[in-house]
Design an enzyme around this catalytic site. Structure first.
Site, PDB file in Angstrom:
ATOM      1  N   GLU A 219       0.851  -1.055   0.273  1.00 53.25           N
ATOM      2  CA  GLU A 219       0.057   0.022  -0.123  1.00 53.25           C
ATOM      3  C   GLU A 219       0.768   1.342  -0.050  1.00 53.25           C
ATOM      4  O   GLU A 219       2.035   1.457   0.637  1.00 53.25           O
ATOM      5  CB  GLU A 219      -0.879   0.038   1.217  1.00 53.25           C
ATOM      6  N   ASP A 238      -3.387  -6.644  11.317  1.00 49.32           N
ATOM      7  CA  ASP A 238      -4.312  -5.963  10.170  1.00 49.32           C
ATOM      8  C   ASP A 238      -4.294  -6.580   9.016  1.00 49.32           C
ATOM      9  O   ASP A 238      -5.493  -6.711   8.352  1.00 49.32           O
ATOM     10  CB  ASP A 238      -3.697  -4.574  10.328  1.00 49.32           C
ATOM     11  N   HIS A 243      -6.239 -11.136   5.372  1.00 51.87           N
ATOM     12  CA  HIS A 243      -6.047 -10.999   3.857  1.00 51.87           C
ATOM     13  C   HIS A 243      -5.068 -12.033   3.422  1.00 51.87           C
ATOM     14  O   HIS A 243      -5.262 -12.801   2.359  1.00 51.87           O
ATOM     15  CB  HIS A 243      -5.922  -9.487   3.562  1.00 51.87           C
ATOM     16  N   LYS A 341       2.858  -0.527   4.657  1.00 50.76           N
ATOM     17  CA  LYS A 341       2.259   0.739   4.377  1.00 50.76           C
ATOM     18  C   LYS A 341       3.382   1.674   3.810  1.00 50.76           C
ATOM     19  O   LYS A 341       4.621   1.453   3.899  1.00 50.76           O
ATOM     20  CB  LYS A 341       1.827   1.293   5.508  1.00 50.76           C
TER      21      LYS A 341
END
Ligand code: NAP
Length: 494
Positions: A219, A238, A243, A341
């Site tokens: 991301e 997270d 996922h 991230k």
């Protein structure tokens, strides 16, 4: 090319957290797009519920604004919007208290008239159990009631088990839809179609032919707006536990006997249970650094630690690891998973790296060439198979790798090029009562049972994440993780 749209049965849908970010950005736009596609029956009733004291007209204004903002480049047709909004209402309700529940009961249509009743828990996880209890105690459930539970589903095995127990005391497992929106992505479903609908791949889908598999979910965004949650969670909880774990399951599972919810989920569960514990030196954690505005014209942003306001934070915004699945199919084939991230690009990709041919008849100068299958989940969903061919022209037998590319946008024409958002698919599945793309309680618990010791190890060792530059591919140690095995990460491309 485009599949026929079959309208779903009439339903009542209550969105708890109907004014929240997820409802406005994803759930309501998904419903609106299905409405425009002709899939909603026209008799659906969508009730937003939150504590704010709004009138029905206020809420419709909020919904209209959200749809205009989030429904994509094609915009919103006024007539469609008016007809959609006529099916929307609002109840001011406290999910932790007593206010509003009678009003909600009054808005729901009798089960005999509309048997399919959905409750979407688009609220913080602290509300999941109280909502389930109140739905039950106010007699709002029936046999055809379904609840949709957002992530995070627990923060460890203990809390996930406790939540499963509470939900199970009010609902059958067949009524509980634990959502992981990755499973609603077109390419993820295509992964199963490619694997189990073709003879081409499945015979090669094992450790004899596959050297290793890489799963990357990168991301570019940071964690702004979710500081408190993220600081208590980190990339492992997270993203990795849910996922990436789900993607790993779909890539690695045995063919189910049929495409039905329990057959698919039984096979996924076997994969999770066959995962070895991860060795500490097979994991790299990272935390992003600040970026200055001057760098390549990129926007400046603060470091992870400044964003959460904790200069000593040990929460990871990046994690990479090497996993092993101890079963006949995968013994000896490592799975490298990474997510982070503030990386160089937004990209979710699975790369299946096949082994070299056992013997090169073209000699050493032809170089090493191995096939690889790249499955792009976002952006530009599609599948590419790289094959080795002769470089065209004179000058001997030189080999090059070329892509056999199936971009869904190109292959399926204009309609196929805009695959439905994952939430569209998943919400329609809930209405239809199809749980195939939702996580079962035992799956979630097994994933936590694998994740917990990893996190406990970090905490026991006082592990500090490695800093990495924003806009990079992550910490250098993640490259070393691969290089130690004589391998390289594929690039993170948009
Ligand atoms: P959010 O923007 O903070 O919205 C929370 C919603 O819950 C608001 O409508 C709020 O309205 C309502 N609410 C809060 N307390 C309530 C109470 N006691 N009773 C009734 N309603 C209450 O949160 P969000 O980002 O939409 O996230 C919702 C859930 O989805 C979370 O579990 C989150 O982890 C998950 N999720 C979100 C995203 C995302 O992109 N946003 C992605 C994946 C998963 P009032 O304050 O007026 O009550």
């Amino acid at each position: 090319m485009v599949s026929r749209i079959i309208p779903v049965a009439p339903f009542d849908l209550v969105i708890f957290g109907g004014t929240g970010d997820l409802a406005q950005r994803k759930i309501l736009p998904a419903l609106f797009r299905r409405h425009c596609a002709g899939q909603l029956p026209g008799s659906e009733w969508i009730i937003g519920a939150a504590r704010a004291g709004l009138s029905c007209a206020d809420y419709r204004n909020i919904v209209a604004t959200a749809l205009r903002e989030h429904c994509g480049p094609r915009g919103v047709d006024d007539a469609e919007l008016t007809s959609f909004l006529s099916r929307v209402s609002y109840v001011a309700l406290d999910g932790m208290g007593t206010q509003g529940w009678e009003e909600l009961a009054a808005q729901l249509r009798p089960s005999a008239e509309v048997p399919v009743r959905l409750f979407y828990f688009s609220v913080g996880p602290a509300l999941f159990a109280p909502l389930a209890e109140r739905l039950h105690s106010h007699g709002l459930t029936n046999g055809d009631t379904r609840i949709v539970v957002e992530k995070p589903f627990g923060r460890d095995l203990q809390t996930a088990k406790a939540l499963n127990r509470t939900l199970a005391s009010h609902f059958d497992e067949g009524q509980i839809y634990r959502i992981d929106h990755y499973l609603g992505k077109e390419t993820v479903q295509n992964l199963m179609a490619v694997r189990f609908g073709n003879m081409l791949f499945e015979p090669l889908w094992n450790s004899q032919y596959v050297d290793h598999i890489q799963i990357t979910v990168a991301e570019t965004v940071g964690i702004e707006g979710r500081e408190d949650y993220y600081e208590r969670s980190g990339a492992m909880r997270d993203m990795m536990q849910n996922h990436l774990m789900q993607l790993l399951c779909l890539i690695a599972m045995e063919p189910p006997a049929k495409f039905d919810p329990d057959a698919v989920r039984d096979e996924k569960l076997k994969v999770i249970r066959a995962l070895d514990p991860v060795e500490p030196h097979h994991i790299v954690r990272g935390q992003y650094q600040a970026r200055q505005a001057a760098e390549g014209g990129a926007q400046a942003h603060p470091s992870y630690r400044d964003t959460v306001g904790n200069p000593r934070s040990r929460t990871e915004s990046y994690v990479a690891l090497k996993a092993h699945i101890s079963n006949w199919r995968w013994a000896g084939t490592p799975f490298y998973l990474r997510t982070g991230k503030r990386l160089v690009a937004r990209s979710s990709v699975i790369n299946v790296m096949f082994k070299d041919a056992p013997h090169s008849i073209f000699g050493a100068e032809a170089g090493r060439h191995a096939n690889h299958l790249k499955i792009r989940l976002q952006p530009n969903e599609g599948i590419t198979l790289s094959v080795t061919i002769k470089e065209p022209g004179q000058g001997g037998m030189r080999l090059i790798d070329v892509p056999l590319d199936m971009s869904f946008a190109e292959a399926l024409g204009e309609e196929g090029g805009t695959p439905p958002d994952a939430y569209e698919r998943l919400i329609m599945d809930v209405v239809r009562g199809d749980q195939t793309l939702f996580m079962r309680g035992d799956e979630v618990e097994a994933a936590w049972a694998w994740t917990d010791p990893i996190i406990a190890g970090w905490e026991a060792r006082g592990d500090v994440p490695k800093p990495y530059d924003s806009g990079s591919t992550g910490p250098g140690d993640a490259d070393l993780l691969m290089r130690r095995d004589g391998r390289e990460w594929r690039g993170i491309n948009p």
